[in-house]
Enzyme design. Sequence first.
Site, PDB file in Angstrom:
ATOM      1  N   GLU A 121       0.826  -1.222   0.000  1.00 49.98           N
ATOM      2  CA  GLU A 121       0.000   0.000   0.000  1.00 49.98           C
ATOM      3  C   GLU A 121       0.859   1.270   0.000  1.00 49.98           C
ATOM      4  OE1 GLU A 121      -2.677  -0.569   3.314  1.00 49.98           O
ATOM      5  OE2 GLU A 121      -4.016  -1.784   2.097  1.00 49.98           O
ATOM      6  N   GLU A 144      -5.495  -8.427  -0.908  1.00 53.75           N
ATOM      7  CA  GLU A 144      -6.148  -8.307   0.402  1.00 53.75           C
ATOM      8  C   GLU A 144      -7.622  -7.996   0.185  1.00 53.75           C
ATOM      9  OE1 GLU A 144      -4.632  -5.522   3.320  1.00 53.75           O
ATOM     10  OE2 GLU A 144      -2.572  -5.920   2.707  1.00 53.75           O
TER      11      GLU A 144
HETATM   12  C1  BGP Z   1      -4.346  -2.937   5.044  1.00 53.80           C
HETATM   13  C2  BGP Z   1      -2.966  -3.414   5.444  1.00 53.80           C
HETATM   14  C3  BGP Z   1      -2.948  -4.670   6.243  1.00 53.80           C
HETATM   15  C4  BGP Z   1      -4.164  -4.938   7.089  1.00 53.80           C
HETATM   16  C5  BGP Z   1      -5.471  -4.455   6.506  1.00 53.80           C
HETATM   17  C6  BGP Z   1      -6.659  -4.417   7.457  1.00 53.80           C
HETATM   18  O1  BGP Z   1      -4.338  -1.550   4.971  1.00 53.80           O
HETATM   19  O2  BGP Z   1      -2.174  -3.648   4.319  1.00 53.80           O
HETATM   20  O3  BGP Z   1      -1.717  -4.738   6.899  1.00 53.80           O
HETATM   21  O4  BGP Z   1      -3.998  -4.823   8.410  1.00 53.80           O
HETATM   22  O5  BGP Z   1      -5.355  -3.187   5.937  1.00 53.80           O
HETATM   23  O6  BGP Z   1      -6.622  -3.242   8.195  1.00 53.80           O
HETATM   24  P1  BGP Z   1      -6.728  -3.214   9.775  1.00 53.80           P
HETATM   25  O7  BGP Z   1      -5.726  -4.170  10.265  1.00 53.80           O
HETATM   26  O8  BGP Z   1      -6.427  -1.814  10.171  1.00 53.80           O
HETATM   27  O9  BGP Z   1      -8.120  -3.587  10.089  1.00 53.80           O
END
Ligand code: BGP
Length: 478
Positions: free
Chosen positions: A177, A377
């Site tokens: 990201e 993701e």
């Molecule tokens: C994305 C990241 C991840 C992950 C996901 C979920 O932005 O790449 O590392 O954690 O989000 O977000 P969160 O963990 O804040 O719920």
Amino acid sequence: MNKFPENFLFGGAIAANQCEGAYREGGKGLSVADFLTGGTVSSRKPGFQLKLDENKYYPRHRSIDFYHRYKEDIALFAEMGFRCLRASIAWSRIYPNGDDEQPNEEGLQFYDDLLDEMIRNHMEPVITISHFEMPAALVDKYNGWANREMINVFKRYVHTLFERYGDRVKYWIVFNEINAAVNDVKGTHEYAIHTGIHFRPEDDRYQLVYQACHHQFVAIAETVKMGHEMMDGAMIGGMVAFIPTYARTCDPDDVMKTFTANRKKGVFFLDVMSRGEYPYYFETYLKKYGIQLERTEEDLKLMKQYPIDYVAFSYYMSLTESAHPENYPTTDGNVFSGLKNPYLQYSRFGWSVDPVGLRYSLNWLYDRYQKPLFIVENGYGDYDTFENGMIQDDDRIQYLNDHLKETAKAIEDGVDLIGYCEWGPIDLVSAGTGDMEKRYGFIYVDLDNQGNGTLKRTKKKSFDWYKEVIATNGGSLK
Ligand code: BGP
């Protein structure tokens, strides 16, 4: 039909700093993620203090102890039939200070074993080179990515990875990201998590952050070049958090504001990485705000010559935007916040649920870049509780079911999609909040926000559901 191609890479995605723990074992150095506490300091409210406080709890120090339990966890992923696993390498395990003369053999060995375990279990490794965790020493020594020297430091790290793992890894993602970097300017702390910059009060934060981004863009081009030279058939991806933002109304002022917002948040980063050049609107932006970037002719040539091979992105939700934002309720979101959409439902963490937005994104991205795409993701963060000894995570199943159905439609639309990684197939520490109780997994981990728990793994209802989806190539989706 909901059918996916035979070789479609179904799997899951995890990140070293959110699951490994063992933050001081195996010769690992400290990374910026090791300084993040739970709850308030987060990558979405970016910033950290470069000092550990023994009275504070740091959830990433032990995390879910994947470092010691990865065999057990990979066996569970294999039971679900995963065809790929996206994992990241902790830079500070390989180069504890980031720029050491020699890599740390124990760290290299750990990922050797991890990759072998994936391959033994028939999973294609998808490897993120840097996922929100640069070695902390680089912040002190170089002021993070604001310093051009970071390109060389990073190249050495990447060269080590390609040399050691190039025989087993085809799919690489350079930075997780990368567009999250723009949030660093808003940080309330002196230290920025994504770019590793130590801000002084007199600094022009935009100037520093965009300079850091330029260095990262050059580092990506160098990585693509090295990847193609050192490995046969390697695919080097660039990645963003893709959050399609719709105009709140069809008022042309709303539409124009939204158009600009989309560029700034994510499209700009993809434009540079995919097309290999800075878009015209960015040059205008630099002039308007008096930002002067140091970019050499060689940098620009290299970027043009070595664009990314595929577009990797995370997709969780969508937002809306308006020229009159004060008229509408706001909402939190992944990486960026924005305005609420009255047509959508919201998760318990305030993120919109927009499966059609995923089909829209896939078509939009493929149309613009005409490169293979990879959903690296997608997932549903929720509080999970046991009922009669079982976690019935029906909301998660519904979310994933609907997103996968829209994904299948996008494939039918003609989009070239490599695979789909569910985020957090096993519960892990949240990137955004440091919470453990915001869970995404098919596998529950007994650990709470304060660090209490046995770390025992338990299958949730979604475990068998995802297994069936993979076994039927999407045929079981409803
Ligand atoms: C994305 C990241 C991840 C992950 C996901 C979920 O932005 O790449 O590392 O954690 O989000 O977000 P969160 O963990 O804040 O719920």
